[in-house]
Design a protein around this motif. Structure first.
Motif, mmCIF file in Angstrom:
data_model
loop_
_atom_site.group_PDB
_atom_site.id
_atom_site.type_symbol
_atom_site.label_atom_id
_atom_site.label_comp_id
_atom_site.label_asym_id
_atom_site.label_seq_id
_atom_site.Cartn_x
_atom_site.Cartn_y
_atom_site.Cartn_z
ATOM 1 N N GLN A 94 25.882 4.211 42.869
ATOM 2 C CA GLN A 94 27.352 4.285 42.779
ATOM 3 C C GLN A 94 27.971 4.719 44.103
ATOM 4 O O GLN A 94 27.498 5.671 44.731
ATOM 5 C CB GLN A 94 27.687 5.325 41.698
ATOM 6 C CG GLN A 94 29.120 5.424 41.323
ATOM 7 C CD GLN A 94 29.289 6.243 40.052
ATOM 8 O OE1 GLN A 94 28.515 6.121 39.085
ATOM 9 N NE2 GLN A 94 30.264 7.114 40.033
ATOM 10 N N ASP A 114 24.400 15.488 36.054
ATOM 11 C CA ASP A 114 24.366 14.030 35.917
ATOM 12 C C ASP A 114 23.761 13.627 34.575
ATOM 13 O O ASP A 114 24.186 12.642 33.957
ATOM 14 C CB ASP A 114 23.635 13.382 37.093
ATOM 15 C CG ASP A 114 24.530 13.331 38.330
ATOM 16 O OD1 ASP A 114 25.780 13.435 38.170
ATOM 17 O OD2 ASP A 114 24.016 13.197 39.443
ATOM 18 N N HIS A 193 26.995 20.363 39.556
ATOM 19 C CA HIS A 193 27.652 20.074 40.834
ATOM 20 C C HIS A 193 29.066 19.585 40.574
ATOM 21 O O HIS A 193 29.411 19.198 39.440
ATOM 22 C CB HIS A 193 26.839 19.062 41.657
ATOM 23 C CG HIS A 193 26.627 17.747 40.984
ATOM 24 N ND1 HIS A 193 25.748 17.572 39.942
ATOM 25 C CD2 HIS A 193 27.191 16.530 41.179
ATOM 26 C CE1 HIS A 193 25.767 16.320 39.535
ATOM 27 N NE2 HIS A 193 26.661 15.658 40.271
HETATM 28 O O1 LIG Z 1 30.975 12.155 45.115
HETATM 29 C C1 LIG Z 1 31.512 13.070 44.503
HETATM 30 O O2 LIG Z 1 32.558 13.581 44.878
HETATM 31 C C2 LIG Z 1 30.858 13.609 43.266
HETATM 32 C C3 LIG Z 1 30.486 12.509 42.355
HETATM 33 C C4 LIG Z 1 29.639 12.945 41.216
HETATM 34 O O3 LIG Z 1 29.222 14.084 41.120
HETATM 35 C C5 LIG Z 1 29.297 11.977 40.195
HETATM 36 O O4 LIG Z 1 29.819 10.838 40.222
HETATM 37 O O5 LIG Z 1 28.490 12.322 39.296
#
Ligand SMILES: O=C(O)CCC(=O)C(=O)O
Length: 240
Positions: A94, A114, A193
């Motif tokens: 992604q 995730d 995160h």
């Molecule tokens: O790239 C980001 O700012 C975080 C994206 C993220 O954690 C995700 O898409 O799971």
């Protein structure tokens, strides 16, 4: 060409206790430009009519040669093997581009694991998040909560009815992971995160790749990760 990255014993120990490890540079200047060209092609071709300033392009292996070369053959795969084992499937990929936006609700990506979106079994899977721009606390770098993977999967909920985001209530700020363009951080599927809004004047571009053991399954989907759309066995093999 950047040689295969293997985790040192100290990095393995830190990854086991913290749930993340900074891998350093995984893209050379040519590879970085190829990934940026993929992102530019997607962004230019996407008519975004709404106010969303964070843009996602998922499962792009077939149409994006820059990130395909990285995801299928990049030097981070050595470190992924250290975490996942010799048989590795790339099962999700992604782009995440944050356009400048000071609004934290619109521009932030709240605390989550995730695997809170799609769980993987066994949960030895990892995400490798690579910065395509220098990233810091001003333009929306990733923040991690050290040690948060230890309890496994946490309950996730939508912050608002109309949101597709999932989040976990978290106390504390965690720590930011500033990176230079072309550098990456690897974290487990259970590591909490987030990222905050991009308060700079330029887009913050990033790409991430999720890897699992080649025989791992996605229980909610009832399939093997290696059989997911756009999945590739990047090292070793599946058992059948
Ligand atoms: O790239 C980001 O700012 C975080 C994206 C993220 O954690 C995700 O898409 O799971």
């Amino acid at each position: 060409m950047i040689p295969d990255i293997r985790l040192t014993p100290a990095q393995r120990a830190a990854f086991a206790s913290d749930g993340f490890v900074v891998l350093g540079r995984i893209l050379d200047p040519e590879g970085l430009e190829a990934c940026r060209a993929d992102e530019a092609m997607l962004r230019e071709g996407s008519p975004w009519g709404d106010a969303a300033t964070t843009r996602f392009w998922c499962l792009v292996m077939r149409r994006c040669p820059g990130v395909r070369a990285l995801a299928l053959g990049g030097p981070h795969l050595g470190a992924v093997a250290d975490a996942v084992g010799a048989d590795i499937a790339l099962w999700w990929n992604q782009f995440v581009t944050k356009l400048p936006d000071h609004d934290e609700v619109r521009g932030g990506f709240t605390w989550h694991q995730d695997n809170g979106y799609v769980d993987v079994s066994p949960g030895t899977n990892v995400t490798v998040w690579v910065a395509l721009d220098d990233v810091d606390t001003v333009n929306g770098c990733v923040w991690v909560m050290p040690g948060s993977h230890a309890g496994g999967l946490l309950p996730h909920a939508r912050p608002r009815e109309d949101s597709w985001h999932l989040q976990v209530p978290v106390e504390g700020d965690g720590i930011p992971v500033p990176l230079r363009a072309g550098e990456a951080v690897m974290f487990t599927g259970y590591t909490l995160h987030r990222s905050l809004a991009n308060r700079s004047g330029a887009p913050r571009r990033a790409f991430f790749m999720q890897y699992a053991h080649a025989d791992a399954t996605l229980p909610a989907k009832g399939i093997r990760a290696a059989d997911h759309q756009d999945a590739w066995v990047v090292r070793g093999r599946t058992s059948a």
